[in-house]
Design an enzyme around this catalytic site. Structure first.
Site, mmCIF file in Angstrom:
data_model
loop_
_atom_site.group_PDB
_atom_site.id
_atom_site.type_symbol
_atom_site.label_atom_id
_atom_site.label_comp_id
_atom_site.label_asym_id
_atom_site.label_seq_id
_atom_site.Cartn_x
_atom_site.Cartn_y
_atom_site.Cartn_z
ATOM 1 N N PHE A 188 0.816 -1.209 0.000
ATOM 2 C CA PHE A 188 0.000 0.000 0.000
ATOM 3 C C PHE A 188 0.855 1.266 0.000
ATOM 4 O O PHE A 188 0.516 2.249 0.655
ATOM 5 C CB PHE A 188 -0.970 0.010 1.193
ATOM 6 C CG PHE A 188 -1.423 -1.366 1.604
ATOM 7 C CD1 PHE A 188 -2.023 -2.211 0.686
ATOM 8 C CD2 PHE A 188 -1.204 -1.838 2.892
ATOM 9 C CE1 PHE A 188 -2.414 -3.489 1.051
ATOM 10 C CE2 PHE A 188 -1.593 -3.115 3.262
ATOM 11 C CZ PHE A 188 -2.199 -3.945 2.338
ATOM 12 N N CYS A 189 1.957 1.226 -0.737
ATOM 13 C CA CYS A 189 2.887 2.361 -0.793
ATOM 14 C C CYS A 189 3.397 2.744 0.594
ATOM 15 O O CYS A 189 3.637 3.916 0.884
ATOM 16 C CB CYS A 189 2.250 3.572 -1.475
ATOM 17 S SG CYS A 189 1.823 3.301 -3.200
ATOM 18 N N ASN A 190 3.552 1.752 1.454
ATOM 19 C CA ASN A 190 4.056 2.000 2.811
ATOM 20 C C ASN A 190 4.994 0.852 3.184
ATOM 21 O O ASN A 190 4.664 -0.006 3.999
ATOM 22 C CB ASN A 190 2.897 2.100 3.805
ATOM 23 C CG ASN A 190 3.316 2.704 5.133
ATOM 24 O OD1 ASN A 190 4.466 2.566 5.549
ATOM 25 N ND2 ASN A 190 2.397 3.365 5.801
#
EC number: 2.8.1.9
Length: 796
Positions: free
Chosen positions: A417-419
């Site tokens: 999740f782009c994390n």
């Protein structure tokens, strides 16, 4: 029973449902509101009607458009309970652009540092490329949370003192897990700064002291403000970054950076770039220009996305109409507070139900990733992150979950999740594992490479919006129960394959990889010595073009074709001489080359049986009480073996006549110098379940298999009857009964007896590990078949 109680009354729920009939029409259940929420039908209808009704042109041309834009600024400030004399509003493309604007313009001075939270969106990591800080530090979430208890002024600090400036950036709500960092940390950081030495230094030169630094806070609020109220009277970050589509679903392409009066003081007076609309004048004939006096006008380069900005007004109206303020126990509960209650209640309900999902053997189905539980709404938002486990404990890849969900019409999110920092933290990935996943295995953000050696590289995330219903959550629970607790893995994979045509393109590719694959081939040219491995992309040491290896009537070409015998003609095995595992074979250029350990010196033998037979004498030995006839390979290799193994009178024999045995389908199977069957298959999932304190590859090597696969469940191979690998069909001969040879570490020759005891415990006293298989011969496949790493394994 769940204690879930709806936030909405019946009329409110009916009005909301009416706005999202397209979900039912498309047979969709939407559970990715952390990615974007959904727009209401009346919202986009009203926005379209305004475009048809009004003349909305470039704000530099028409003052009316400028007035609309200013209305949105005022409405946004009201939305966050603040005023224009406290915060400036700069419109940007999105929250990422807002973060970039802070990174480019924040004035660190000579001693200022950049601090960021590990569990941040990728865009915060991107700030590192643009900030001009003396040093950069990564902070863990608890290090920031600890600042919430620091005594500070109730509303932070009003201004800056002489000195340099440090910037601390963190997310108000983690978009991976939904954890909320206490916003009281903002004032603690602004008032007291960060303790010296806090965090991990990532780059730069640490200053001798930061006592005189002013500390500023940049709050990535994109995830938080989508479903939570942000009160900028109570909490006063210097910079707030948001994306409007997270709140309203429509329009996209517009975000905002809110800058406090204090934060504005820390922006550089000069910019590295300016665009149209940001200056009073700029001379083409001289390096002379003057920025606008109004703060936000200096940073809104070019023409704003004015049609999108005007469309935001309907977004505010829609939220307030569908989720109106209401009085509860004499108090007033505003729109965003109610939405926060709603999504938290759904997350709490889901979390409780997920914990109850268990296999018949008691193994939990779900591994949850959460910091503080779901009891306190001020600590946890409407996001639930998890992975699925098999009944034996290993993980199911999130790509498979995505396929199953998509076929049920459930839209959710998988991956990191782009994390990546949150992934690293929650999945327990150390720096070595991160390198293994991203550098060596080649995973990239957004792909579906979900398991590497059984380790998840991401998770499944479901998240809720104001229009999410309890029925949507229950459909997810139903999917998990039916697909995993009530369906066997082979049935589930078959269903996915049958419906793969209905999947999106990216998931179609993942569906093709759901079946177990042939990961590695290993041949043991010299019986009881080390393996020559063939892997995808080519064999170790140059063998196996493209990871492919030919089959002969006896099995894998050259497998167990040689063996070492003593002066009495008896086979020497690792039971007698464990150092045999240090004799490492290499097949190249029509030669078999033997090395001892890491020594570069070795001895070579011709692979051609005809060449060998010309100058070799014949002799006899036995394998598993069966007589075998072989060719003596000569004095040179015999002397080399005796010198390295420390045993006198050793000889190397090569099989010259075929052995055979009758297998379970009553075929005469030709054998090399193997003990029992043509091939030995081992499942890495089964090996992984042993949990030895050594690398997984080392443990796999102990079992000396020819064919290595990886399935979803440990020990499922013990139930196989027949299987097909690529185009080759195999008959299962039965489980491999193990002896103490597996106690020998094949890389060092050291013994560790716990190997056998662990297998005995897992197999209820039986010493079984791996299965023997034989090729099913037909008239068409006798001599022309091969195996290739990456071949799909189909159990029949």
């Amino acid at each position: 029973m769940s204690s879930y109680q709806s936030e909405y009354n019946a009329d409110e729920q009916a009005a909301i449902d009416k706005e999202f009939t397209r979900l039912a029409n498309n047979k969709s259940i939407y559970l990715d509101h952390a990615g974007t929420t959904l727009y209401a039908e009346s919202q986009v209808t009203a926005a379209a009607e305004q475009l048809q009704r009004d003349v909305i042109c470039n704000p530099h041309t028409c003052r009316v458009t400028g007035d609309y834009v200013d209305q949105v600024r005022f409405k946004l400030l009201e939305f966050f309970n603040t005023k224009e004399d406290e915060y400036h509003v700069i419109f940007t493309a999105n929250a990422t652009a807002a973060l970039s604007l802070v990174a480019e313009n924040f004035d660190f001075g000579r001693q200022g540092n950049f601090h960021y939270c590990q569990e941040n969106h990728t865009s915060v990591l991107g700030m590192r490329e643009r900030v001009q800080a003396r040093a950069m530090y990564m902070l863990k979430e608890e290090e920031i949370t600890g600042m919430a208890s620091v005594p500070s002024a109730a509303n932070g600090v009003s201004g800056s003192s002489p000195g340099d400036n440090s910037l601390v950036t963190f997310s108000a709500q983690c978009n991976f897990s939904g954890y909320k960092i206490p916003l009281a940390a903002i004032a603690g950081i602004q008032k007291q700064g960060l303790p010296h030495g806090l965090g991990k230094k990532i780059s730069g030169e640490a200053p001798q002291t930061t006592d005189n630094n002013n500390y500023y806070v940049c709050l990535d609020a994109a995830s938080f403000v989508a479903t939570n109220p942000l009160d900028l009277q109570r909490y006063r970050p210097d910079y707030v970054c948001i994306s409007f589509y997270k709140i309203f679903g429509y329009p996209t392409g517009v975000g905002a950076l809110l800058v406090s009066r204090r934060g504005a003081e820390a922006f550089r007076k000069k910019r590295n770039f300016f665009g149209g609309g940001t200056i009073n004048y700029a001379y083409p004939h001289a390096m002379d220009h003057q920025l606008r006096e109004v703060f936000h006008q200096r940073y809104e380069d070019g023409t704003l996305p004015f049609l999108s900005i005007v469309g935001l007004l309907e977004g505010f109206r829609t939220l307030e109409r569908l989720v109106p303020r209401r009085s509860v126990n004499g108090g007033d509960v505003a729109t965003m507070e109610r939405i926060s209650r709603h999504v938290h209640g759904l997350a709490q309900h889901l979390e409780k139900q997920l914990r109850q999902l268990k296999y018949p053997n008691g193994q939990p189905l779900i591994e949850l990733y959460n910091r503080v539980g779901y009891e306190e709404r001020h600590r946890q938002g409407g996001i639930v992150a998890f992975n699925v486990r098999t009944d034996a404990g290993p993980f199911v890849g999130f790509g498979e979950i995505a396929c199953v969900a998509a076929l049920q019409g459930i839209l959710l999110r998988t991956g990191c999740f782009c994390n990546i920092g949150a992934c690293q933290r929650y999945l327990g990935l150390d720096e070595t594992m991160m390198d293994a996943i991203y550098k060596r295995a080649g995973r990239i953000c957004g792909d579906y490479y979900d398991l590497i050696d059984g380790q998840p590289t991401g998770a499944v995330r479901v998240s809720f919006g104001y229009m999410t219903r309890r029925q949507d959550v229950d459909e997810l629970l139903k999917m998990l129960h039916l697909s995993y607790l009530a369906t066997k893995p082979q049935q589930r994979l078959q269903l996915i394959e049958e419906q793969a045509g209905e999947l999106p393109k990216a998931l179609k590719e993942r569906a093709q990889r759901l079946r177990p694959q042939l990961l590695q081939l290993a041949i043991y040219p010299v019986k009881s010595c080390a393996a020559f491995k063939i892997e995808e992309g080519g064999g170790s040491g140059g063998g196996g073009s493209g990871g492919t290896w030919p089959l002969t009537a006896q099995g894998l070409q050259y497998d167990r074709e040689w063996m070492i015998v003593d002066m009495n003609g008896m086979a020497v095995t690792q039971k007698r001489c464990s150092e045999l595992c240090l004799i490492r074979p290499l097949i190249r250029d029509d030669q078999l080359v033997l090395h001892f350990g890491d020594s570069p010196d070795g001895v070579s033998l011709p692979l051609s049986l005809a060449d060998q037979a010309e100058n070799s004498s014949r002799c006899r030995s036995k394998v598993c009480r069966q007589p075998v006839e072989g060719l003596d390979c000569g004095d040179e290799v015999a002397l080399w073996l005796s010198q390295h193994l420390g045993l006198e009178g050793l000889r190397l024999l090569r099989q010259s006549s075929q052995r055979s045995t009758t297998n379970g389908v009553r075929q005469q199977q030709k054998l090399s110098l193997v003990n029992q069957a043509q091939f030995l298959l081992v499942n890495r999932s089964s090996v992984r379940s042993l949990q030895f304190e050594e690398s997984l590859d080392e443990t796999v090597d102990r079992f000396r298999a020819n064919i290595i696969i990886d399935t979803g469940s440990a020990f499922e191979e013990l139930s196989y009857k027949q299987l097909t690998i690529g185009q080759v069909q195999f008959q299962v001969e039965g489980p491999c009964q193990r002896c103490d040879m597996i106690c020998i570490n094949q890389r060092t020759g050291e013994r560790s007896p716990e190997t056998l005891t662990t297998i005995s415990r897992l197999q209820s006293g039986k010493m079984r590990f791996g299965i023997y298989i034989s090729r099913i011969s037909t008239e068409n496949n006798k001599e022309s078949q091969h195996l290739t790493c990456g071949d799909v394994v189909v159990v029949t």
